[in-house]
Design a protein around this motif. Structure first.
Motif, short mmCIF file in Angstrom:
data_model
loop_
_atom_site.label_atom_id
_atom_site.label_comp_id
_atom_site.label_asym_id
_atom_site.label_seq_id
_atom_site.Cartn_x
_atom_site.Cartn_y
_atom_site.Cartn_z
N THR A 61 -0.77 1.34 -9.49
CA THR A 61 -1.73 2.23 -10.17
C THR A 61 -1.98 1.76 -11.60
O THR A 61 -3.13 1.70 -12.04
N VAL A 62 -0.94 1.39 -12.31
CA VAL A 62 -1.08 0.88 -13.68
C VAL A 62 -1.91 -0.40 -13.67
O VAL A 62 -2.84 -0.57 -14.47
N LEU A 63 -1.60 -1.31 -12.76
CA LEU A 63 -2.33 -2.58 -12.67
C LEU A 63 -3.79 -2.35 -12.31
O LEU A 63 -4.69 -3.02 -12.84
N ALA A 64 -4.05 -1.42 -11.41
CA ALA A 64 -5.44 -1.12 -11.01
C ALA A 64 -6.21 -0.48 -12.16
O ALA A 64 -7.39 -0.81 -12.36
N GLU A 65 -5.57 0.40 -12.91
CA GLU A 65 -6.24 1.03 -14.06
C GLU A 65 -6.64 0.01 -15.11
O GLU A 65 -7.64 0.17 -15.79
N ARG A 66 -5.88 -1.06 -15.23
CA ARG A 66 -6.19 -2.12 -16.19
C ARG A 66 -7.17 -3.15 -15.62
O ARG A 66 -7.57 -4.08 -16.30
N GLY A 67 -7.51 -2.99 -14.35
CA GLY A 67 -8.45 -3.90 -13.72
C GLY A 67 -7.81 -5.20 -13.25
O GLY A 67 -8.52 -6.17 -12.96
N TYR A 68 -6.49 -5.23 -13.15
CA TYR A 68 -5.78 -6.45 -12.76
C TYR A 68 -5.60 -6.57 -11.25
O TYR A 68 -5.49 -7.67 -10.73
N VAL A 69 -5.55 -5.43 -10.57
CA VAL A 69 -5.34 -5.43 -9.12
C VAL A 69 -6.38 -4.53 -8.48
O VAL A 69 -6.68 -3.45 -8.99
N GLU A 70 -6.92 -4.98 -7.37
CA GLU A 70 -7.86 -4.18 -6.59
C GLU A 70 -7.13 -3.68 -5.34
O GLU A 70 -6.44 -4.45 -4.68
N VAL A 71 -7.28 -2.40 -5.07
CA VAL A 71 -6.63 -1.77 -3.93
C VAL A 71 -7.71 -1.40 -2.91
O VAL A 71 -8.72 -0.81 -3.28
N SER A 72 -7.49 -1.76 -1.66
CA SER A 72 -8.44 -1.39 -0.61
C SER A 72 -7.69 -0.88 0.60
O SER A 72 -6.52 -1.20 0.81
N LYS A 73 -8.37 -0.08 1.38
CA LYS A 73 -7.80 0.47 2.62
C LYS A 73 -8.53 -0.17 3.79
O LYS A 73 -9.76 -0.25 3.79
N VAL A 74 -7.75 -0.61 4.77
CA VAL A 74 -8.31 -1.28 5.94
C VAL A 74 -7.82 -0.56 7.19
O VAL A 74 -6.61 -0.31 7.32
N ALA A 75 -8.75 -0.21 8.08
CA ALA A 75 -8.37 0.44 9.33
C ALA A 75 -7.64 -0.57 10.22
O ALA A 75 -8.08 -1.71 10.38
N ALA A 76 -6.51 -0.13 10.74
CA ALA A 76 -5.72 -0.96 11.64
C ALA A 76 -5.29 -0.08 12.81
O ALA A 76 -4.22 0.52 12.79
N GLY A 77 -6.17 0.03 13.80
CA GLY A 77 -5.88 0.91 14.93
C GLY A 77 -5.95 2.36 14.47
O GLY A 77 -6.93 2.78 13.85
N ARG A 78 -4.91 3.11 14.75
CA ARG A 78 -4.86 4.51 14.33
C ARG A 78 -4.43 4.67 12.88
O ARG A 78 -4.45 5.77 12.36
N TYR A 79 -4.03 3.59 12.27
CA TYR A 79 -3.48 3.65 10.92
C TYR A 79 -4.40 2.99 9.91
O TYR A 79 -5.31 2.24 10.26
#
Length: 115
Positions: A61-79
């Motif tokens: 979360t800290v890294l994403a707020e600073r723009g250093y890391v991008e977080v994405s969600k990917v569908a993988a079956g039911r999860y």
């Protein structure tokens, strides 16, 4: 990337400085891991860094707020899987931080050699 201007003999040059974000060994290790791949599964980063899920989540979360890391969600079956990617800004910040650390090491070696 954090840099500062240092004047020496009437000239100025950009000198890398330590990035506060990476004073946390966890955040430094996460970004170092991510720099070696295009993107990584949250669980793979968690296992590599030997962290609990909440600890990794907090630091991402800290890294994403600073723009250093991008977080994405990917569908993988039911999860849904969480994927992490180091951004260009994150790579530049990491490179600058590592360069600043290297300057510290080089400076210490120079001083030792001149004794």
């Amino acid at each position: 990337m954090a840099t500062t201007t240092k004047k020496a003999s009437g000239t100025s040059a950009a000198v890398p400085t330590l990035d506060e974000t990476f004073t946390s060994a966890v955040r430094l290790r996460v970004c170092a891991y991510l720099s070696g791949c295009e993107e990584a599964d949250f669980k793979a980063v968690q296992d590599y860094c030997e962290l609990t899920q909440p600890n990794l989540s907090k630091n991402v979360t800290v890294l994403a707020e600073r723009g250093y890391v991008e977080v994405s969600k990917v569908a993988a079956g039911r999860y849904t899987k969480t994927r992490l990617r180091l951004t260009g800004a994150g790579q530049a910040a990491l490179d600058g931080h590592v360069a600043a650390l290297q300057e510290i090491v080089d400076s210490a070696r120079t001083r030792q050699a001149s004794r």
